[in-house]
Design an enzyme around this catalytic site. Structure first.
Site, PDB file in Angstrom:
ATOM      1  N   ASP A 202      22.583 -23.989  24.808  1.00  0.00           N
ATOM      2  CA  ASP A 202      22.167 -24.267  23.923  1.00  0.00           C
ATOM      3  C   ASP A 202      20.882 -23.729  23.273  1.00  0.00           C
ATOM      4  OD1 ASP A 202      23.452 -25.643  21.130  1.00  0.00           O
ATOM      5  OD2 ASP A 202      21.680 -27.266  21.589  1.00  0.00           O
TER       6      ASP A 202
ATOM      7  N   TYR B 107      13.330 -23.412  19.002  1.00  0.00           N
ATOM      8  CA  TYR B 107      12.759 -24.071  20.495  1.00  0.00           C
ATOM      9  C   TYR B 107      12.236 -22.938  20.757  1.00  0.00           C
ATOM     10  CZ  TYR B 107      17.158 -26.873  20.110  1.00  0.00           C
ATOM     11  OH  TYR B 107      17.505 -27.704  20.304  1.00  0.00           O
TER      12      TYR B 107
ATOM     13  N   LYS C 169      20.786 -21.414  16.009  1.00  0.00           N
ATOM     14  CA  LYS C 169      21.041 -21.945  15.057  1.00  0.00           C
ATOM     15  C   LYS C 169      19.978 -22.398  14.122  1.00  0.00           C
ATOM     16  CE  LYS C 169      21.659 -26.392  17.813  1.00  0.00           C
ATOM     17  NZ  LYS C 169      19.955 -26.345  19.250  1.00  0.00           N
TER      18      LYS C 169
ATOM     19  N   HIS D  45      20.748 -26.198  11.964  1.00  0.00           N
ATOM     20  CA  HIS D  45      20.461 -27.201  12.653  1.00  0.00           C
ATOM     21  C   HIS D  45      19.884 -27.985  11.854  1.00  0.00           C
ATOM     22  CE1 HIS D  45      17.915 -26.939  15.880  1.00  0.00           C
ATOM     23  NE2 HIS D  45      17.687 -27.830  15.988  1.00  0.00           N
TER      24      HIS D  45
HETATM   25  P1  NAD Z   1      19.009 -35.091  27.864  1.00  0.00           P
HETATM   26  O1  NAD Z   1      19.660 -36.352  26.679  1.00  0.00           O
HETATM   27  O2  NAD Z   1      19.637 -34.026  28.011  1.00  0.00           O
HETATM   28  O3  NAD Z   1      17.848 -35.497  27.970  1.00  0.00           O
HETATM   29  C1  NAD Z   1      17.110 -34.583  28.664  1.00  0.00           C
HETATM   30  C2  NAD Z   1      16.255 -35.131  29.509  1.00  0.00           C
HETATM   31  O4  NAD Z   1      16.364 -36.982  30.899  1.00  0.00           O
HETATM   32  C3  NAD Z   1      15.234 -34.552  30.581  1.00  0.00           C
HETATM   33  O5  NAD Z   1      14.675 -34.097  30.034  1.00  0.00           O
HETATM   34  C4  NAD Z   1      14.822 -35.103  31.985  1.00  0.00           C
HETATM   35  O6  NAD Z   1      14.263 -35.467  31.423  1.00  0.00           O
HETATM   36  C5  NAD Z   1      16.326 -36.019  32.090  1.00  0.00           C
HETATM   37  N1  NAD Z   1      17.100 -35.973  32.822  1.00  0.00           N
HETATM   38  C6  NAD Z   1      18.129 -34.853  33.156  1.00  0.00           C
HETATM   39  N2  NAD Z   1      18.992 -35.468  33.892  1.00  0.00           N
HETATM   40  C7  NAD Z   1      19.273 -36.110  34.304  1.00  0.00           C
HETATM   41  C8  NAD Z   1      19.140 -36.326  35.583  1.00  0.00           C
HETATM   42  N3  NAD Z   1      20.197 -36.430  35.934  1.00  0.00           N
HETATM   43  N4  NAD Z   1      18.997 -38.126  35.971  1.00  0.00           N
HETATM   44  C9  NAD Z   1      17.516 -37.808  35.458  1.00  0.00           C
HETATM   45  N5  NAD Z   1      17.304 -37.680  34.297  1.00  0.00           N
HETATM   46  C10 NAD Z   1      17.450 -36.750  33.964  1.00  0.00           C
HETATM   47  O7  NAD Z   1      18.188 -34.893  26.009  1.00  0.00           O
HETATM   48  P2  NAD Z   1      18.119 -33.545  25.019  1.00  0.00           P
HETATM   49  O8  NAD Z   1      17.029 -32.360  25.753  1.00  0.00           O
HETATM   50  O9  NAD Z   1      17.062 -33.716  23.757  1.00  0.00           O
HETATM   51  O10 NAD Z   1      19.533 -32.496  24.419  1.00  0.00           O
HETATM   52  C11 NAD Z   1      19.858 -32.088  25.227  1.00  0.00           C
HETATM   53  C12 NAD Z   1      20.397 -30.997  24.218  1.00  0.00           C
HETATM   54  O11 NAD Z   1      20.209 -31.334  22.958  1.00  0.00           O
HETATM   55  C13 NAD Z   1      18.517 -30.035  24.449  1.00  0.00           C
HETATM   56  O12 NAD Z   1      18.162 -29.210  25.340  1.00  0.00           O
HETATM   57  C14 NAD Z   1      19.164 -29.160  23.186  1.00  0.00           C
HETATM   58  O13 NAD Z   1      19.775 -28.000  23.227  1.00  0.00           O
HETATM   59  C15 NAD Z   1      20.421 -30.073  22.100  1.00  0.00           C
HETATM   60  N6  NAD Z   1      19.342 -30.932  20.641  1.00  0.00           N
HETATM   61  C16 NAD Z   1      19.446 -30.763  19.647  1.00  0.00           C
HETATM   62  C17 NAD Z   1      18.994 -31.374  18.718  1.00  0.00           C
HETATM   63  C18 NAD Z   1      20.245 -31.403  17.402  1.00  0.00           C
HETATM   64  O14 NAD Z   1      18.691 -31.190  16.728  1.00  0.00           O
HETATM   65  N7  NAD Z   1      20.498 -30.429  17.306  1.00  0.00           N
HETATM   66  C19 NAD Z   1      17.921 -32.143  19.128  1.00  0.00           C
HETATM   67  C20 NAD Z   1      17.353 -32.508  19.847  1.00  0.00           C
HETATM   68  C21 NAD Z   1      18.334 -31.557  20.828  1.00  0.00           C
END
Ligand code: NAD
Length: 276
Positions: free
Chosen positions: A49, A54, A79, A112
Site C-alpha cells: 500500500d 508518500y 492513491k 486518498h
Molecule cells: P501502523 O499502525 O502500521 O504503525 C506503524 C508503526 O508502528 C511503525 O512505524 C513502528 O514504529 C510500529 N510498529 C510496527 N510494527 C511493530 C511491531 N511488530 N512491534 C512494535 N512496533 C511496531 O501505522 P501507519 O504506518 O500510520 O499505518 C499503516 C499504513 O496505512 C501506512 O504505512 C500507509 O500505507 C497507510 N496509511 C494510510 C492513510 C490514509 O490516509 N489512507 C493514512 C495513514 C496510513
C-alpha cells in the site's frame, strides 16, 4: 507457499485481495523503501500500500522488479492525492503513478481523501480507469458514511473498499456497519495505532496468554473483524513478526475486551475537517 500470501478476501467485483498488506507511509524513498518492500515480499506479503504523496512509488516499483515474484501474484495499491483531484487531473495522476511504479496496471486505486466539491468528479475518472482495464478495482479512503452515500448516489460503480483509520481506540462501528451493508470492504490504516497502543494493559494481558506480541494481538483482532490490514515497519524482524498472525485465534471474550478499548479517538486527521 507461505500462508501469508494465500489468505484473501473477495472484493464485490470478484477480485481477490490479500488480508494482510505492507504499508509504506513515511518510509523514505530510495534504499529504505526498496529494502523494506523486498523484505516484506520475501517473508510472504503479497500486497503493498503506497500513495503518490508518500513519494516512494519508484522505490516500491524497484523492489517489485527485484523481488523475482511474478507481477500477477502481487497486489499493488496507490492513491490519488488531494491536489490532483478532478477528472482530467486524476487521469493524469494515475498515469504518473504507473510510470513511477514502472507498472502497466494497478490492482487498486484509491481516492486518498474526500476533497469537498472534487471527489465526485475524481470518482468518475476512477470509473473510467476501471472501465478501460487499467486498474482491477477502485475504492476510497477516509470516507465517512455521508461521503459514501454521495458516491453511491452519483457513481456508476460502487467502491470496493474504504481505507480508514481504524484500531482498538477508534473502532469505527458506524462506517463498518454501512460498508458491510453495501458490500464495501474495510481496510484499516494505522492498524496498530502507529505503535502507540502497544503498552495497553488489556492487549498485553491477551498477548501473554497467547505467547504473541501486542502488535500481533491487535492485527489478529482486525482479521477476526474481517478488516484488511496494512501495518508498516522498516525493521526486518517486525516486518516478519506482523505476518505471524494466522496461527492463533482470539476468543469471543478477548475480542469483546479489545472492542471495549474504543474511545472514538483518532491519531490522524478528521475526514470532515481537514485542510490539506
Ligand atoms: P501502523 O499502525 O502500521 O504503525 C506503524 C508503526 O508502528 C511503525 O512505524 C513502528 O514504529 C510500529 N510498529 C510496527 N510494527 C511493530 C511491531 N511488530 N512491534 C512494535 N512496533 C511496531 O501505522 P501507519 O504506518 O500510520 O499505518 C499503516 C499504513 O496505512 C501506512 O504505512 C500507509 O500505507 C497507510 N496509511 C494510510 C492513510 C490514509 O490516509 N489512507 C493514512 C495513514 C496510513
Amino acid at each position: 507457499m507461505n500462508h501469508v500470501s494465500t489468505e484473501t478476501i473477495t472484493l464485490h467485483n470478484g477480485v481477490k485481495m490479500p488480508k494482510l498488506g505492507f504499508g509504506v507511509y513515511l518510509v523514505e524513498e530510495g534504499a529504505t523503501t526498496v529494502d523494506s518492500v523486498k523484505k516484506a515480499i520475501e517473508v510472504g506479503y503479497r500486497s503493498i500500500d503506497t500513495a503518490a504523496i508518500y513519494k516512494n512509488e519508484k522505490g516500491v516499483g524497484q523492489a517489485i522488479r527485484e523481488s523475482g515474484i511474478p507481477r500477477e501474484e502481487l497486489f499493488i495499491t496507490t492513491k490519488v492525492w488531494n491536489s490532483d483531484q478532478g477528472y482530467e487531473t486524476t487521469l493524469q495522476a494515475f498515469e504518473d503513478s504507473l510510470e513511477r511504479l514502472g507498472l502497466d496496471y494497478l490492482d487498486l486505486y484509491l481516492i486518498h481523501w474526500p476533497v469537498k466539491g472534487k471527489y465526485i468528479e475524481t470518482w468518475k475518472a476512477m470509473e473510467k480507469l476501471y472501465e478501460d482495464g487499467k486498474v482491477r478495482a477502485i475504492g476510497v479512503s477516509n470516507f465517512n458514511v455521508h461521503h459514501l452515500e454521495d458516491i453511491l448516489e452519483h457513481g456508476k460503480h460502487k467502491p470496493v473498499i474504504n481505507q480508514i483509520e481504524l484500531h482498538p481506540r477508534l473502532s469505527q462501528v458506524e462506517i463498518r456497519e454501512f460498508c458491510s451493508k453495501h458490500e464495501i470492504a474495510v481496510e484499516a490504516w494505522s492498524p496498530i495505532g502507529q505503535g502507540k497502543l502497544l503498552d495497553e494493559p488489556t492487549i498485553n494481558h491477551v498477548a501473554t496468554k497467547h505467547s504473541k506480541s501486542p502488535a500481533q494481538v491487535i492485527l489478529r483482532w482486525h482479521l477476526q473483524h474481517g478488516t484488511v490490514i496494512i501495518p508498516k515497519s522498516i525493521t526486518p524482524s517486525r516486518i516478519e513478526e506482523n505476518t505471524q498472525i494466522f496461527d492463533f485465534e482470539l476468543s469471543l471474550e478477548e475480542m469483546t475486551q479489545i472492542d471495549a478499548l474504543n474511545m472514538d479517538a483518532r491519531f490522524g486527521p478528521d475526514p470532515d475537517n481537514f485542510n490539506f
